[in-house]
Design an enzyme around this catalytic site. Structure first.
Site, PDB file in Angstrom:
ATOM      1  N   ALA A   1       0.794  -1.281  -0.065  1.00  9.96           N
ATOM      2  CA  ALA A   1      -0.095  -0.143  -0.041  1.00  9.96           C
ATOM      3  C   ALA A   1       0.774   1.200  -0.065  1.00  9.96           C
ATOM      4  O   ALA A   1       1.295   1.741   1.133  1.00  9.96           O
ATOM      5  CB  ALA A   1      -1.096  -0.096   1.086  1.00  9.96           C
TER       6      ALA A   1
ATOM      7  N   GLY B   1       1.069   9.964  -5.854  1.00  5.03           N
ATOM      8  CA  GLY B   1       1.738   9.587  -7.063  1.00  5.03           C
ATOM      9  C   GLY B   1       2.967   9.170  -6.645  1.00  5.03           C
ATOM     10  O   GLY B   1       3.254   8.177  -5.904  1.00  5.03           O
TER      11      GLY B   1
ATOM     12  N   PRO C   1      15.261  -0.342  -7.482  1.00  2.00           N
ATOM     13  CA  PRO C   1      15.998  -0.883  -8.665  1.00  2.00           C
ATOM     14  C   PRO C   1      15.523  -2.241  -9.097  1.00  2.00           C
ATOM     15  O   PRO C   1      15.342  -2.494 -10.201  1.00  2.00           O
ATOM     16  CB  PRO C   1      17.354  -0.812  -8.133  1.00  2.00           C
ATOM     17  CG  PRO C   1      17.472   0.199  -7.166  1.00  2.00           C
ATOM     18  CD  PRO C   1      16.280   0.056  -6.440  1.00  2.00           C
TER      19      PRO C   1
ATOM     20  N   GLU D   1      12.501  -3.471  -8.354  1.00  2.00           N
ATOM     21  CA  GLU D   1      11.269  -3.388  -9.121  1.00  2.00           C
ATOM     22  C   GLU D   1      11.321  -2.918 -10.490  1.00  2.00           C
ATOM     23  O   GLU D   1      10.475  -3.486 -11.448  1.00  2.00           O
ATOM     24  CB  GLU D   1      10.399  -2.596  -8.011  1.00  2.00           C
ATOM     25  CG  GLU D   1       9.099  -2.164  -8.783  1.00  2.00           C
ATOM     26  CD  GLU D   1       8.172  -1.364  -7.752  1.00  2.00           C
ATOM     27  OE1 GLU D   1       7.092  -1.083  -8.255  1.00  2.00           O
ATOM     28  OE2 GLU D   1       8.506  -1.000  -6.863  1.00  2.00           O
TER      29      GLU D   1
ATOM     30  N   GLN E   1       6.164  -5.125 -48.647  1.00  2.93           N
ATOM     31  CA  GLN E   1       7.401  -4.477 -48.146  1.00  2.93           C
ATOM     32  C   GLN E   1       7.410  -3.755 -46.979  1.00  2.93           C
ATOM     33  O   GLN E   1       8.252  -3.834 -46.120  1.00  2.93           O
ATOM     34  CB  GLN E   1       8.436  -3.604 -49.250  1.00  2.93           C
ATOM     35  CG  GLN E   1       9.413  -3.325 -48.854  1.00  2.93           C
ATOM     36  CD  GLN E   1      10.330  -2.355 -49.957  1.00  2.93           C
ATOM     37  OE1 GLN E   1       9.781  -1.204 -49.923  1.00  2.93           O
ATOM     38  NE2 GLN E   1      11.213  -3.158 -50.647  1.00  2.93           N
TER      39      GLN E   1
ATOM     40  N   GLY F   1      -4.580  -4.407 -38.756  1.00  2.00           N
ATOM     41  CA  GLY F   1      -5.841  -3.649 -39.213  1.00  2.00           C
ATOM     42  C   GLY F   1      -6.722  -3.707 -38.048  1.00  2.00           C
ATOM     43  O   GLY F   1      -6.580  -3.371 -36.996  1.00  2.00           O
ATOM     44  N   GLY F   2      -8.251  -3.631 -38.518  1.00  4.63           N
ATOM     45  CA  GLY F   2      -9.360  -3.645 -37.522  1.00  4.63           C
ATOM     46  C   GLY F   2      -9.391  -4.630 -36.546  1.00  4.63           C
ATOM     47  O   GLY F   2      -9.622  -4.451 -35.416  1.00  4.63           O
TER      48      GLY F   2
END
Length: 387
Positions: A132, A139, A250, A252, A289, A349-350
């Site tokens: 925790a 942050g 370090p 981690e 290509q 692509g999609g």
């Protein structure tokens, strides 16, 4: 992962025991992890039994001493397990937090009694651990944490809130970063181990947090409201917590880089497989290509990353990896990971935008790599201090 797509490369640190563990981990994850990704994404966490099965398979705490319940190996053993998780397309199992990172706070700073009490259960998977650390308003600024742990007789009384906590659902132990002396700033930070598996008064878990990716990764808020933690559960001395965290970071950051390069490698392999099968305008995608050039660039970046990571693992095993070195590895590897995965997704692509495809899951999961463990902007500052 067995592949001929990359040059044959044997790390200098790799021994037969690393190779055997890699084969064992690959088979375990193919059976226990890859098929469950969609289920875990829906429920927001892995099944609790996975921890027990991973422990029984000898995949947890591989570099903790055998006398403390671990595997008796070195950091390379943790690295090969993390790599095989990435190759298995996992984005749900909080292995590195539990095994590679937080268990080592206890291993490094715990008393012999504390290690006997907690480490064997973490190695077996009977217990799950979280840290925790991050708070809603802090942050990366750990010196500014607001959570307090004020001594009252034989206990610390803990108050505060933590967010983005990995393993927040299943954790039985929580290493809490709190101020035992709020007036002392960073020098007032201590690490406390809270045993939260028995409905401890004053402890509560928030809702599962909804993230961009890693939907199966167990992430919650944790709340402490006059929660009492025995004084005997402090790691090290009062006020030593910030130094303890900095010493372990370090390690981690290196494992984040290890996973980053492995994910990029997995993305390239998955994409090569796809473009060899997919037709467009009367020929295979690999015959274009542009496809060849993009994948050639990605392959070179991953190969360079593997060399960087191997050097970091070697230095960690030898005990010579410093903060600047780990920061460079974390920064470069995760930036490269995001570049490569993005380029690979484009070739789908999609379909690359569909979450049923592993490449889409990799893309969504990769973005946080540049944030947690210290943002890459923080990594640049740490490297700059070494200039």
């Amino acid at each position: 992962m067995t592949t001929t797509l990359f040059p044959d490369h044997r790390p200098t640190w790799q021994t037969e025991s690393h190779e055997l563990l890699r084969d064992h981990a690959r088979a375990f994850f193919a059976r226990e992890v890859t098929p469950r990704q969609a289920d875990w994404a829906r429920q927001g966490h892995v099944d609790r039994e996975l921890w027990n099965r991973a422990g029984a398979a000898g995949l947890l705490l591989t570099d903790i001493a055998e006398k403390d319940g671990g595997g008796g190996g070195d950091f390379g053993h943790e690295a090969v397990v993390a790599q095989e998780l990435a190759y298995a397309h996992d984005s749900a199992f909080g292995f590195t937090v539990h095994s590679t990172i937080v268990s080592h706070y206890i291993n490094a700073y715990g008393t012999e009694e504390q290690k006997r009490r907690w480490l064997p259960g973490l190695a077996s998977g009977e217990k799950v651990v979280a840290v925790a650390m991050t708070e809603p308003g802090t942050g990366s600024d750990l010196q500014n944490v607001k959570t307090t742990a004020i001594r009252d007789g034989d206990h610390y009384v803990v108050n505060g809130a933590k967010t983005f906590i990995s393993n927040g659902t299943h954790c039985d132990l929580v290493v809490i970063v709190a101020k035992t002396d709020p007036a002392a700033g960073g020098k007032g930070i201590s690490l406390l181990v809270a045993e939260v598996d028995n409905n401890v008064a004053g402890f509560s878990r928030g809702a599962v947090l909804e993230k961009i990716g890693m939907h199966g990764w167990d992430t919650r808020e944790l709340f402490f409201d006059d929660m009492r933690v025995p004084v005997e559960n402090i790691l090290g001395e009062e006020g030593s917590g910030f130094a303890e965290l900095m010493t372990q970071l370090p390690r981690e950051r290196l494992i984040i880089g290890v996973a980053g390069v492995a994910v990029a490698e997995a993305a390239v392999i998955e994409t090569i497989r796809y473009v060899k099968e997919r037709d467009a305008f009367g020929k295979k995608l690999l015959d274009f290509q542009n496809t060849q050039f993009v994948l050639a660039e990605c392959k070179a970046e991953v190969y360079a990353g593997k060399a960087l990571i191997d050097d970091g693992i070697r230095r960690q095993i030898e005990g010579t990896l410093d903060a600047a070195g780990a920061s460079m590895i974390k920064m470069w590897a995760t930036d490269m990971q995001c570049r490569v995965v993005d380029k690979c997704l484009q070739l789908f692509g999609g379909y690359g935008y569909m979450m049923e495809y592993p490449i889409a899951q990799m893309y969504a999961a990769s973005r946080v790599q540049r944030i947690y463990g210290g943002t890459n902007e923080i990594m640049k500052l740490l490297v700059a201090r070494s200039l």
